[in-house]
Design an enzyme around this catalytic site. Structure first.
Site, PDB file in Angstrom:
ATOM      1  N   LYS A   9       0.883  -1.249   0.012  1.00  0.00           N
ATOM      2  CA  LYS A   9      -0.035   0.071   0.190  1.00  0.00           C
ATOM      3  C   LYS A   9       0.927   1.274   0.032  1.00  0.00           C
ATOM      4  O   LYS A   9       2.109   1.281   0.216  1.00  0.00           O
ATOM      5  CB  LYS A   9      -1.085   0.036   1.197  1.00  0.00           C
ATOM      6  CG  LYS A   9      -1.838  -1.148   1.080  1.00  0.00           C
ATOM      7  CD  LYS A   9      -2.848  -1.301   2.640  1.00  0.00           C
ATOM      8  CE  LYS A   9      -3.792  -2.231   2.166  1.00  0.00           C
ATOM      9  NZ  LYS A   9      -4.680  -2.104   3.328  1.00  0.00           N
ATOM     10  N   TYR A  49     -12.055  -2.578  -3.703  1.00  0.00           N
ATOM     11  CA  TYR A  49     -12.685  -2.692  -2.352  1.00  0.00           C
ATOM     12  C   TYR A  49     -14.177  -2.524  -2.537  1.00  0.00           C
ATOM     13  O   TYR A  49     -14.623  -2.188  -1.450  1.00  0.00           O
ATOM     14  CB  TYR A  49     -11.998  -1.684  -1.516  1.00  0.00           C
ATOM     15  CG  TYR A  49     -10.614  -2.098  -0.845  1.00  0.00           C
ATOM     16  CD1 TYR A  49     -10.292  -3.036  -0.206  1.00  0.00           C
ATOM     17  CD2 TYR A  49      -9.289  -1.082  -1.113  1.00  0.00           C
ATOM     18  CE1 TYR A  49      -9.283  -3.512   0.438  1.00  0.00           C
ATOM     19  CE2 TYR A  49      -8.376  -1.321  -0.507  1.00  0.00           C
ATOM     20  CZ  TYR A  49      -8.023  -2.536   0.186  1.00  0.00           C
ATOM     21  OH  TYR A  49      -6.771  -2.931   0.600  1.00  0.00           O
ATOM     22  N   ASN A 112      -2.023  -0.123   7.256  1.00  0.00           N
ATOM     23  CA  ASN A 112      -1.440  -1.638   7.623  1.00  0.00           C
ATOM     24  C   ASN A 112      -0.709  -2.002   6.405  1.00  0.00           C
ATOM     25  O   ASN A 112      -0.482  -3.435   6.352  1.00  0.00           O
ATOM     26  CB  ASN A 112      -2.476  -2.527   8.108  1.00  0.00           C
ATOM     27  CG  ASN A 112      -3.612  -2.610   7.004  1.00  0.00           C
ATOM     28  OD1 ASN A 112      -3.511  -2.056   6.057  1.00  0.00           O
ATOM     29  ND2 ASN A 112      -4.429  -3.421   7.333  1.00  0.00           N
ATOM     30  N   HIS A 115      -1.543  -5.489   1.352  1.00  0.00           N
ATOM     31  CA  HIS A 115      -2.753  -6.362   1.141  1.00  0.00           C
ATOM     32  C   HIS A 115      -2.617  -7.692   0.490  1.00  0.00           C
ATOM     33  O   HIS A 115      -1.627  -7.748  -0.143  1.00  0.00           O
ATOM     34  CB  HIS A 115      -3.701  -5.660   0.058  1.00  0.00           C
ATOM     35  CG  HIS A 115      -4.920  -6.567  -0.538  1.00  0.00           C
ATOM     36  ND1 HIS A 115      -6.121  -6.424  -0.083  1.00  0.00           N
ATOM     37  CD2 HIS A 115      -4.883  -7.096  -1.391  1.00  0.00           C
ATOM     38  CE1 HIS A 115      -6.769  -7.481  -0.598  1.00  0.00           C
ATOM     39  NE2 HIS A 115      -6.146  -7.949  -1.506  1.00  0.00           N
ATOM     40  N   GLU A 126      -8.825 -10.677  -8.253  1.00  0.00           N
ATOM     41  CA  GLU A 126      -8.267  -9.775  -7.944  1.00  0.00           C
ATOM     42  C   GLU A 126      -6.930  -9.663  -9.117  1.00  0.00           C
ATOM     43  O   GLU A 126      -6.483  -8.489  -9.610  1.00  0.00           O
ATOM     44  CB  GLU A 126      -7.444  -9.589  -6.479  1.00  0.00           C
ATOM     45  CG  GLU A 126      -8.506  -9.253  -5.624  1.00  0.00           C
ATOM     46  CD  GLU A 126      -8.222  -9.229  -4.163  1.00  0.00           C
ATOM     47  OE1 GLU A 126      -8.996  -9.181  -3.291  1.00  0.00           O
ATOM     48  OE2 GLU A 126      -6.963  -9.785  -3.681  1.00  0.00           O
TER      49      GLU A 126
HETATM   50  N1  UDP Z   1      -9.750  -1.302   7.233  1.00  0.00           N
HETATM   51  C1  UDP Z   1      -9.923   0.173   8.139  1.00  0.00           C
HETATM   52  N2  UDP Z   1     -10.504  -0.082   9.147  1.00  0.00           N
HETATM   53  C2  UDP Z   1     -11.144  -1.109   9.697  1.00  0.00           C
HETATM   54  C3  UDP Z   1     -11.063  -2.468   9.005  1.00  0.00           C
HETATM   55  C4  UDP Z   1     -10.270  -2.491   7.825  1.00  0.00           C
HETATM   56  O1  UDP Z   1      -9.309   1.204   7.956  1.00  0.00           O
HETATM   57  O2  UDP Z   1     -11.830  -1.071  10.764  1.00  0.00           O
HETATM   58  C5  UDP Z   1      -8.890  -1.150   6.288  1.00  0.00           C
HETATM   59  C6  UDP Z   1      -7.511  -1.709   6.350  1.00  0.00           C
HETATM   60  O3  UDP Z   1      -6.533  -1.099   5.792  1.00  0.00           O
HETATM   61  C7  UDP Z   1      -7.718  -3.075   5.694  1.00  0.00           C
HETATM   62  C8  UDP Z   1      -8.611  -2.752   4.707  1.00  0.00           C
HETATM   63  O4  UDP Z   1      -9.586  -1.852   5.006  1.00  0.00           O
HETATM   64  O5  UDP Z   1      -6.669  -3.815   5.221  1.00  0.00           O
HETATM   65  C9  UDP Z   1      -9.440  -3.831   4.001  1.00  0.00           C
HETATM   66  O6  UDP Z   1     -10.383  -4.436   5.171  1.00  0.00           O
HETATM   67  P1  UDP Z   1     -10.192  -6.251   5.104  1.00  0.00           P
HETATM   68  O7  UDP Z   1     -11.291  -6.551   6.189  1.00  0.00           O
HETATM   69  O8  UDP Z   1     -10.620  -6.777   3.879  1.00  0.00           O
HETATM   70  O9  UDP Z   1      -8.748  -6.635   5.735  1.00  0.00           O
HETATM   71  P2  UDP Z   1      -7.675  -7.328   5.100  1.00  0.00           P
HETATM   72  O10 UDP Z   1      -8.097  -8.102   4.141  1.00  0.00           O
HETATM   73  O11 UDP Z   1      -6.803  -6.229   4.335  1.00  0.00           O
HETATM   74  O12 UDP Z   1      -6.833  -7.874   6.136  1.00  0.00           O
HETATM   75 MG    MG Z   2      -9.451  -8.034   2.664  1.00  0.00          MG
END
Ligand code: UDP
Ligand code: MG
Length: 148
Positions: A9, A49, A112, A115, A126
């Protein structure tokens, strides 16, 4: 063999973590079959997303994700989707074990750094979204030392 879509990211790029993240996937024994650094338009990121569009954090997530270039990659290997998620760590860095990428290098869920696809189905979707030009098939000289 599975393929998974892994993305560094904008914060991971800005913080100089491209090499570290690539290194971990290489050293694990996975094979890089596609890679590019670029800044996709906002609509593209919203498509990536789309399943989160109803969440309260969606607008902030998209702003974050278009704040700079990302590194898009496809890694191939046995159980690459699940193992790749383990290597990234939990979504929330505070839940991520030390030794994982998120556990070692970041603090907040909204920053974080990486991805990874969460299932084989989403990986396929994807990869098609991010690499419509296709991936590079190649034989790694390491394969017989990684797989029995
Ligand atoms: N995210 C956030 N707040 C939250 C949950 C998710 O900002 O409470 C962001 C975070 O960057 C995360 C992304 O949205 O990586 C996608 O969320 P997902 O639940 O798909 O998590 P991932 O698959 O990235 O672990
Ligand atoms: Mg995800």
């Amino acid at each position: 063999m599975e393929r998974t879509y892994i993305m560094i990211k904008p914060d991971g790029v800005q913080r100089g973590l491209i090499g570290e993240i690539v290194k971990r996937f290489e050293q694990k024994g996975y094979k890089l079959v596609a890679m590019k650094l670029w800044s996709p338009p906002r609509e593209f990121m919203e498509k990536h997303y789309a399943d989160l569009s109803s969440k309260g954090f969606f607008a902030g997530l998209i702003n974050y994700m278009v704040s700079g270039p990302v590194v898009s990659m496809v890694w191939e290997g046995a159980n690459a989707v699940l193992e790749g998620r383990k290597m990234l760590g939990a979504t929330k860095p505070s839940d991520s074990a030390m030794g994982t990428i998120r556990g070692d290098f970041c603090v907040e869920v909204g920053r974080n750094i990486c991805h990874g696809s969460d299932s084989v189905e989403s990986a396929n979707a994807e990869i098609e979204l991010w690499f419509p030009e296709g991936i590079s098939e190649w034989e790694s000289c390491e394969s017989t030392w990684i797989y029995e």
